[in-house]
Every structure is written in C-alpha cells, then in structure tokens.
Design an enzyme around this catalytic site. Sequence first.
Site, PDB file in Angstrom:
ATOM      1  N   TYR A 146     -18.821 -28.994  19.395  1.00  0.00           N
ATOM      2  CA  TYR A 146     -20.186 -29.504  19.403  1.00  0.00           C
ATOM      3  C   TYR A 146     -20.617 -29.999  20.780  1.00  0.00           C
ATOM      4  O   TYR A 146     -21.785 -29.945  21.124  1.00  0.00           O
ATOM      5  CB  TYR A 146     -20.319 -30.672  18.417  1.00  0.00           C
ATOM      6  CG  TYR A 146     -20.503 -30.268  16.987  1.00  0.00           C
ATOM      7  CD1 TYR A 146     -19.520 -29.561  16.309  1.00  0.00           C
ATOM      8  CD2 TYR A 146     -21.659 -30.610  16.300  1.00  0.00           C
ATOM      9  CE1 TYR A 146     -19.687 -29.201  14.987  1.00  0.00           C
ATOM     10  CE2 TYR A 146     -21.831 -30.260  14.971  1.00  0.00           C
ATOM     11  CZ  TYR A 146     -20.849 -29.553  14.320  1.00  0.00           C
ATOM     12  OH  TYR A 146     -21.018 -29.203  13.013  1.00  0.00           O
ATOM     13  N   LYS A 195      -5.637 -26.055  13.551  1.00  0.00           N
ATOM     14  CA  LYS A 195      -5.344 -24.618  13.603  1.00  0.00           C
ATOM     15  C   LYS A 195      -4.315 -24.434  14.716  1.00  0.00           C
ATOM     16  O   LYS A 195      -4.529 -23.717  15.700  1.00  0.00           O
ATOM     17  CB  LYS A 195      -6.649 -23.842  13.861  1.00  0.00           C
ATOM     18  CG  LYS A 195      -6.533 -22.331  13.755  1.00  0.00           C
ATOM     19  CD  LYS A 195      -6.280 -21.825  12.344  1.00  0.00           C
ATOM     20  CE  LYS A 195      -6.085 -20.320  12.334  1.00  0.00           C
ATOM     21  NZ  LYS A 195      -5.618 -19.812  11.021  1.00  0.00           N
ATOM     22  N   ASP A 227      -7.348 -23.115   7.391  1.00  0.00           N
ATOM     23  CA  ASP A 227      -7.638 -22.077   6.388  1.00  0.00           C
ATOM     24  C   ASP A 227      -6.941 -22.423   5.067  1.00  0.00           C
ATOM     25  O   ASP A 227      -7.523 -22.301   3.985  1.00  0.00           O
ATOM     26  CB  ASP A 227      -7.255 -20.680   6.900  1.00  0.00           C
ATOM     27  CG  ASP A 227      -5.883 -20.608   7.570  1.00  0.00           C
ATOM     28  OD1 ASP A 227      -5.265 -21.663   7.788  1.00  0.00           O
ATOM     29  OD2 ASP A 227      -5.431 -19.486   7.866  1.00  0.00           O
ATOM     30  N   ASP A 251     -16.967 -30.567   9.596  1.00  0.00           N
ATOM     31  CA  ASP A 251     -18.311 -30.189   9.149  1.00  0.00           C
ATOM     32  C   ASP A 251     -18.201 -29.221   7.976  1.00  0.00           C
ATOM     33  O   ASP A 251     -18.850 -29.391   6.939  1.00  0.00           O
ATOM     34  CB  ASP A 251     -19.061 -29.535  10.322  1.00  0.00           C
ATOM     35  CG  ASP A 251     -20.449 -29.074   9.923  1.00  0.00           C
ATOM     36  OD1 ASP A 251     -21.143 -29.842   9.232  1.00  0.00           O
ATOM     37  OD2 ASP A 251     -20.829 -27.938  10.287  1.00  0.00           O
ATOM     38  N   ASP A 255     -18.640 -30.050   3.605  1.00  0.00           N
ATOM     39  CA  ASP A 255     -19.601 -29.373   2.716  1.00  0.00           C
ATOM     40  C   ASP A 255     -18.865 -28.781   1.517  1.00  0.00           C
ATOM     41  O   ASP A 255     -19.346 -28.860   0.384  1.00  0.00           O
ATOM     42  CB  ASP A 255     -20.348 -28.243   3.451  1.00  0.00           C
ATOM     43  CG  ASP A 255     -21.661 -28.735   4.063  1.00  0.00           C
ATOM     44  OD1 ASP A 255     -21.772 -29.946   4.333  1.00  0.00           O
ATOM     45  OD2 ASP A 255     -22.570 -27.904   4.273  1.00  0.00           O
TER      46      ASP A 255
END
Length: 366
Positions: A146, A195, A227, A251, A255
């Site tokens: 970001y 990751k 993942d 983020d 959700d």
Amino acid sequence: MHYHIGVIRGDGIGPEIVNEALKALNKVSEKYHRDFKYEDILMGGCSIDVYGVPLTDDAIMAARLCDAILMGSIGGDAKTSPWYKLTPDKRPEAGLLKIRKALKLFANLRPAHLYPELRSACPLRDDIIGDGFDVMIVRELTGGLYFGKKETWVIDGVATAIDELKYSENEIRRVADKAFQIAMKRNKKVTSVDKANVLESSRLWRKIVDKEHEKYPEIELIHMLVDNCAMQLVRDPKQFDVLLTENMFGDILSDEASMIMGSIGTMPSASLNETAFGLYEPSGGSAPDIAGKGIADPIAAIVSAAMMLRYSFNMTEEADAIESAVKKVLADGYRTIDIMPGKGSEIIGLKEVSTAEMGDLIAKAI
Ligand code: IPM
Ligand code: MG
C-alpha cells in the site's frame, strides 16, 4: 471530563451507518453519564467535492486533536463517480491511506466471530461452524504494498507498473507485539500469515515474529502461508485465535472472514497506534449501490463505536453494554436485509428492519 470524538461520515452508506453508531453513543452518554463531544471531519469523496482533495492538512490536524475517530466509509462507484477521473493520489481511498499513515495507525484489529443468532446467515456447513468461531485479525496497516514505491512507465509502447512490497523489522516488530499482547488476553494462540515460500519480505516477517515470540513463551505461535490460510478460514475457522498478517493479505483475509460472519456489514474494526488513540470503522466499504436506501447494516459501525469505548476510552462496561444490545436485538429476530436468510424467514420469527430501525432498537436495548 469529556471525550472528543472526531466523526468522519464519509461517502456512500457511511453517513447512514455513522448516524446509528451515534445513537448508541448518545444512549451510553445518557445512561453512564459520559460526556462525548463530536466534531465532524471531512474525508473521502465529500472532501474532494469541497476542497478538491480527499483529506486536507486541516482535517488531519483536527483528527490529531481528537481522543478517537469514528468513521463510516469512503469512496464511490469507480465506473460512474467523477472522483475516479482524478489521479489516484486525489481519489477518496488516498484520504484513508493518508490518515492511517499520518496518525501512525499501524495495527488494524478486525474481529470475526459468529453471533449464534446469525448462524443461518453463515455460508459454512453446520458441522464446520460447530459451536462457533472467534478470530481476531491483526492486520499491519501502514506498510507493505500500500505504501511502497509505485510507478508506471512505457518503453517502446509497452506499459509496465511496479508496486514495491517493503517492510522494516521495526514495522514487523511493533505489530507482532500488538498481536501477542492481544493473544495474551484471549486464547494465547497466534497464527502469523505470510508467503515465506516466495517473498523476501515474508521471510523477514517470519524471522522477526519468531524473535518477538521469545518474549511471550506462553503463546503458541504457528506460521501459515497465506494461500493455505485463505483455505483454512473456510475449512476450519475454529482453529484460529489471533491471526497476524501484513497489510495486503490482511485486507483480503478480513473480507473473507467477514463473509463467514454472515455479512461484511457486521464486521467492525479498530486502527490503533502506540497511544490510546484509534480510528474505528466498519471493515466494509461505502456500498454506493445501496447508499441512501436505508437498508445498510449498521451493526459494524455500532460495534466499531463499542471498540472505541473499549480500546481508546477504557470503558469496558459501556462497550459490553453496546455489544450485548446488538446481541439482544438479533436474538429478538430483527435483521437488516443483508443478514435475512431469505424466503420463509418471517415464519421462523425474523423481522426485516431498516438501517434506522436497527439503530433505534440497539440504542433502546443499551
Ligand atoms: C479496507 C479497505 C481499504 C483498504 C481501501 C478502501 C483502501 O478495503 O479498509 O479494508 O484496502 O485498506
Ligand atoms: Mg478491504
């Protein structure tokens, strides 16, 4: 003593749901004799309309002088809104990123737990839900993709773009520490998501989280690849207590986690810095498609206000009172449309209500 609350209503459903959160705060103020002073602050598209920018320096200054900020949501329909004809640094989202950075709100807390009453709104199978789940996502909020260098260039007619993913050990340490502290007050388990099989920044993340963990020997620490985590959240959400992760992964995973709560309209959030100051907002967006229709779910905004009382003002009883009121109203069968299970709901005693009716019922139940 009074508490100075900055109110960012924002765009889309923001103003509607913030109104309902203010009803809850006003009821708390009346019942517990608390003196809340509100100050409106413009941010997002509504600020662009007045000042041409999504967040002015004066607005940041005003926010800094508050004890905490209650926010709705920012942004509009990217296809139709004139705000999205502006360069990215002038669009509504840039205002949100700017305030997070300016106020050093590095830790974003997003609780995903299932209200027993919303079981039928949860898309997971009954045997997966079991007796419910309660995950606290701790998302790093002021670093990573970001805020890294961004650039697009064209060579020989071929466009290329870059977003840099950078983390310093200090940025990782402070958010990891926050996650461990939170876990100490819960079930003492932290799942750190990265990751590390691909990304260098994730390998550093893992190393620093491990180091920080040495201070918290009572806590069980698990590292999980992002993942796999996306899969585990729907396969067995009960395995999580505190889920710690970097900005972009947080983020996306938050959700996903909000959907297993039943609706994104129910997930609150707190963005915190090193002090008691915080910015409290629903995790969901401005939902321009339903703005102004009076059907948005105000629960996330109302529970965000409860989080503000808990984390910034240390008002445990008052925060509990708001959260219990939400549970009571759900138990009484009231639902906004997003958490109505669909056809036949009336038969099992559920009643569909508007945004304002939901807010009134919750305020009354406090
Ligand atoms: C959120 C939102 C923001 C984010 C957007 C609006 C910039 O999706 O708070 O999750 O990506 O952080
Ligand atoms: Mg998001």
